[in-house]
Design an enzyme around this catalytic site. Structure first.
Site, PDB file in Angstrom:
ATOM      1  N   GLU A 166      -1.155  -3.120  -1.654  1.00 56.29           N
ATOM      2  CA  GLU A 166      -0.886  -1.821  -2.302  1.00 56.29           C
ATOM      3  C   GLU A 166       0.166  -1.892  -3.409  1.00 56.29           C
ATOM      4  O   GLU A 166       0.636  -0.865  -3.885  1.00 56.29           O
ATOM      5  CB  GLU A 166      -0.438  -0.794  -1.248  1.00 56.29           C
ATOM      6  N   TYR A 168       3.235  -3.289  -3.194  1.00 56.46           N
ATOM      7  CA  TYR A 168       4.619  -3.326  -2.725  1.00 56.46           C
ATOM      8  C   TYR A 168       5.186  -4.751  -2.894  1.00 56.46           C
ATOM      9  O   TYR A 168       4.487  -5.660  -3.338  1.00 56.46           O
ATOM     10  CB  TYR A 168       4.690  -2.850  -1.271  1.00 56.46           C
ATOM     11  N   ARG A 216      -1.197  -7.356   6.257  1.00 61.23           N
ATOM     12  CA  ARG A 216      -2.092  -6.541   5.420  1.00 61.23           C
ATOM     13  C   ARG A 216      -2.118  -7.159   4.035  1.00 61.23           C
ATOM     14  O   ARG A 216      -1.136  -7.110   3.289  1.00 61.23           O
ATOM     15  CB  ARG A 216      -1.605  -5.096   5.367  1.00 61.23           C
ATOM     16  N   HIS A 254      -1.129   1.101  -5.718  1.00 63.07           N
ATOM     17  CA  HIS A 254      -0.957   2.545  -5.934  1.00 63.07           C
ATOM     18  C   HIS A 254      -1.085   2.915  -7.405  1.00 63.07           C
ATOM     19  O   HIS A 254      -1.464   4.033  -7.731  1.00 63.07           O
ATOM     20  CB  HIS A 254       0.395   3.015  -5.388  1.00 63.07           C
ATOM     21  N   GLN A 337      -5.448  16.882   1.038  1.00 61.48           N
ATOM     22  CA  GLN A 337      -4.675  18.091   0.734  1.00 61.48           C
ATOM     23  C   GLN A 337      -3.443  18.296   1.617  1.00 61.48           C
ATOM     24  O   GLN A 337      -2.420  18.751   1.131  1.00 61.48           O
ATOM     25  CB  GLN A 337      -5.577  19.323   0.825  1.00 61.48           C
TER      26      GLN A 337
END
Ligand code: FAD
Ligand code: NAP
Ligand code: SF4
Length: 669
Positions: A166, A168, A216, A254, A337
């Site tokens: 992601e 990081y 991961r 991201h 949401q």
């Protein structure tokens, strides 16, 4: 015999067994940092453990202060914090599940001014230029990871997940996009992957062999200068060699501009990546992203794409996803949401279809001692939520709707391409109606007199909204239609269309009009549209976008505000909607004044300059007003009424607020 034999098969890791193949993926809930948060978090995890999840991963906990996203975020660096973590681990173990703590160093994705990274390259999504880590910083960070893992073990966790994807810190070391060092920690691929591998080795040395170590890995970076497939395979094998027990999949950084989990991403769109890596390692591999039903999970396991299925949001939507797999679950609709959009705006995470998520200690649906007679008028999300929760608690509920089917405006939403998951919400509410035995009266426009005669203890108006009527010259012209006419198919728009109003519904109507038929994208089509190279021949898995999709119509999307379009859309999804309309050449005009409509089209001024849009159809998407026509007569007859959903407040209404309000009222009756 279970219909999901693969999903329910235990996973044997030798020194320990996991009871099934469902992994609840890491989610930051926002409870981690609240004063009483660990107690609430323990209740959150306990409920999912009772619901049958095999293995869980906590939200990311930083190994040191600089690794946290915000200064207030959770760090595990000394013994003082162990007791709080024990609340979580004991609650999970008491309910028969296992839990790993995720160790996450956010690197340059931290919002702290002191953030660090392999090289001083600022990320496009965070505010500060990171400092380049010195060799001493690297060594101390490796040690911090090992200490953190050891404290996790002391806290009773069954293992740790090391976050290597992601975008990081660990991921930042592995690719040239963010690592331009020329020392032992950069340059060659061996050097770039040294940092995560050293962390894994040091942790294994520190915690021993009987502690689950999951890594991961970013299988597909989806950024420029990301890893090649050969590099991904090399890292996976090296990770396995450090003694990692399970390899988890990460898709996309991201900052990547390709949607990976939003509603318009086809279900199970990314399992092909896990299937590709599974050929190269012997340890179990986990797949993830947009998998939201037991049937889909079973299909993936049966196909052999993975050994385990990670689902995060689906476990917010239904804490008993595993236990209810056969009878029917409350499905995550991938709207973001109430989960990601809340987290990214500093609120406690929850779920649009399950308001109890992360509110387990405070919102409870207790069985009632004495049943009351309740009438709920309107079976949109507000009425459905209220009626099913009240009936589930034991009240006698009659649910009225003038329409032939339940769902209210969700029946309009589900017509929009990319929003067919709303069908699942309607399916689940139908199931709840049947399960609770409430009395459903469709095709029944109830009158105030009927409600008075019914002698109900409570009358709840959930009658929703009516589109706002506009007043300017030509508003009755035959070219004009409301969004309801368009989405219900009563009016077919011509080849060129102007949409008045660019809120959520204006954007959705634009997307609807760009298609001849509202079919969903297939996985291959989705990858081509967004420019994902499924062979991963190119670094990061990026290729040129397929621009061959042509819009079915010419569309103008208009608003009076002078601001950028789409600022009211979801924090994590608005960019996707904007990008899709831009790619379809939708003209987004702001600072518009509406003058008149006639045979020539729509006459407007844009920042004071007159202009005529020669369109065939003008669709009004200018917001809504509450519909509560029964209220006055009921009050006049001496009845008290409760208003929920759009009938209460139409402004900024969405299904999340409607469902939440309905459930909270029902819990209090
Ligand atoms: P409604 O859904 O309007 O339901 C009211 C019900 O009351 C209707 O079924 C109506 O028939 C019934 N009724 C009214 N009067 C009577 C009467 N006298 N007797 C009997 N029955 C009566 N929200 C989101 O959160 N996410 C989205 O992605 C999203 N997308 C949307 C896309 C579109 C195209 C539209 C139109 C809406 C979307 N929404 C979305 C908004 C969401 O659908 C609404 O906020 C929600 O449906 C409002 O719920 P409600 O229960 O208050 O009212
Ligand atoms: P909205 O978001 O309030 O947008 C209404 C639009 O109409 C605005 O662009 C507004 O912009 C314009 N408008 C308002 N009054 C007007 C007037 N008198 N004349 C001309 N234009 C006017 O409402 P909506 O689009 O109807 O959506 C309703 C709700 O559904 C929203 O609150 C939203 O949360 C929800 N929804 C959510 C999603 C989602 O994906 N999450 C999707 C669809 C709907 P200007 O004032 O600048 O013209
Ligand atoms: Fe899924 Fe939406 Fe609930 Fe998030 S809020 S868990 S995306 S249904």
């Amino acid at each position: 015999m279970t219909p999901y034999p693969h999903l329910f098969e235990p996973l044997d890791l030798g020194f320990t067994q996991i009871r099934n193949r469902v992994l609840m993926g890491s989610m930051h809930t926002g409870l981690e940092e609240l004063p009483e948060g660990m107690g609430r978090l323990a209740a959150f995890y306990a409920e999912r453990a009772r619901g049958g999840v095999g293995l869980m991963v906590t939200g990311g906990i930083a190994p040191n202060a600089v690794g946290a996203k915000l200064a207030r975020d959770a760090v595990l660096a000394d013994n003082d914090q162990v007791a709080q973590h024990r609340l979580v681990t004991e609650s999970v173990h008491d309910n028969g599940s296992k839990i790993l703590m995720q160790i996450l160093h956010t690197g340059r994705y931290s919002f702290q001014p002191e953030c660090v990274a392999p090289s001083p390259i600022k990320s496009p999504i965070t505010p500060h230029m990171p400092s380049e880590m010195s060799v001493a910083d690297i060594e101390s960070t490796i040690e911090d990871f090992a200490v953190c893992a050891s404290l996790a073990r002391d806290s009773g966790y069954d293992g740790v997940e090391i976050m290597g994807s992601e975008g990081y810190l660990l991921n930042e070391f592995t690719v040239e996009h963010t690592n331009q060092r020329r020392d032992d920690w950069g340059g060659s691929y061996e050097n770039r992957i040294r940092f995560p591998l050293e962390i894994l080795r040091r942790i294994r040395q520190r915690v021993g062999d009987d502690f689950i170590l999951m890594y991961r890995q970013s299988m597909l970076d989806l950024v420029e200068d990301g890893s090649t497939w050969d590099e991904v395979v090399q890292l996976a094998k090296a990770v396995e060699a450090t003694g990692v027990n399970i390899l988890n999949t990460g898709i996309g950084w991201h900052e990547a501009r390709i949607p990976t989990i939003a509603q318009m991403v086809p279900r199970a769109a990314w399992t092909w990546v896990t299937a590709k890596i599974r050929e190269h390692v012997d340890i179990p591999v986990v797949t993830t992203n947009r998998i939201n039903t037991p049937a889909m999970a079973e299909e993936i396991l049966t196909r052999g794409d993975a050994d385990m299925i990670s689902m995060a949001r689906p476990l917010l939507a239904d804490s008993h996803f595993v236990a209810k797999a056969a009878e029917g679950i409350n499905t995550c609709i991938a709207c973001n949401q109430a989960c990601l959009d809340f987290i990214f705006t500093g609120q406690v995470c929850s779920c649009l279809v399950n308001p109890r998520a992360c509110h387990e200690t405070e919102l409870q649906y207790q069985a009632v001692d004495s049943a009351r007679q309740i009438a709920v008028v309107g079976s949109g999300p507000a009425g459905l939520s209220c009626a099913t929760v009240a009936a589930g608690r034991g009240h006698q509920v009659a649910l009225y709707d003038a329409a032939p089917a339940i769902g209210g405006q969700l029946n309009l939403a589900r017509q929009v391409p990319g929003k067919d998951e709303f069908n699942e919400t309607i399916r689940y509410f139908n199931q709840q109606i049947e399960r609770t035995g409430l009395e459903l009266k469709l095709n029944h426009r109830v009158t105030a007199q009927e409600l008075v005669d019914g002698d109900y203890d409570h009358i709840i108006l959930a009658t929703g909204v009516t589109p706002r009527a506009l007043e300017f010259e030509g508003i009755d012209h035959p070219k004009v239609a409301s969004y309801v006419d368009i989405l219900e198919g009563r009016v077919t728009a011509g080849p060129s269309v102007a949409i008045i109003g660019a809120g959520g519904i204006g954007f959705d109507v634009a997307e609807f009009l760009l298609h001849e038929t509202p079919e969903e994208m297939e996985i291959g089509e989705f990858m081509a549209y967004w420019g994902v190279d499924i062979e991963v021949d190119r670094p990061g898995g990026l290729e040129d976008e397929d621009k061959s999709r042509r819009p079915a119509r010419e569309v103008y999307l208009l608003q009076r505000k002078a601001t950028k379009h789409g600022t009211t859309l979801g924090k994590t999804t608005g960019w996707i909607h904007r990008s899709m309309l831009q790619r379809a050449d939708v003209s987004m005009l702001a600072d518009v004044t509406y003058e008149r409509i006639d045979d020539d089209g729509l006459h407007i001024t844009v920042s004071g300059d007159p202009r005529t849009l020669e369109v065939d159809t003008v669709v009004i998407c200018a917001g809504q007003e509450p519909l509560r026509e029964l209220q006055e007569d009921l009050l006049a007859a001496g009845k008290s009424v409760d208003l929920i959903g759009g009938a209460d407040v139409a402004a900024e209404l969405d299904a999340r607020r409607a469902i939440d309000q309905g459930a909270r009222l029902a819990a209090a009756l």
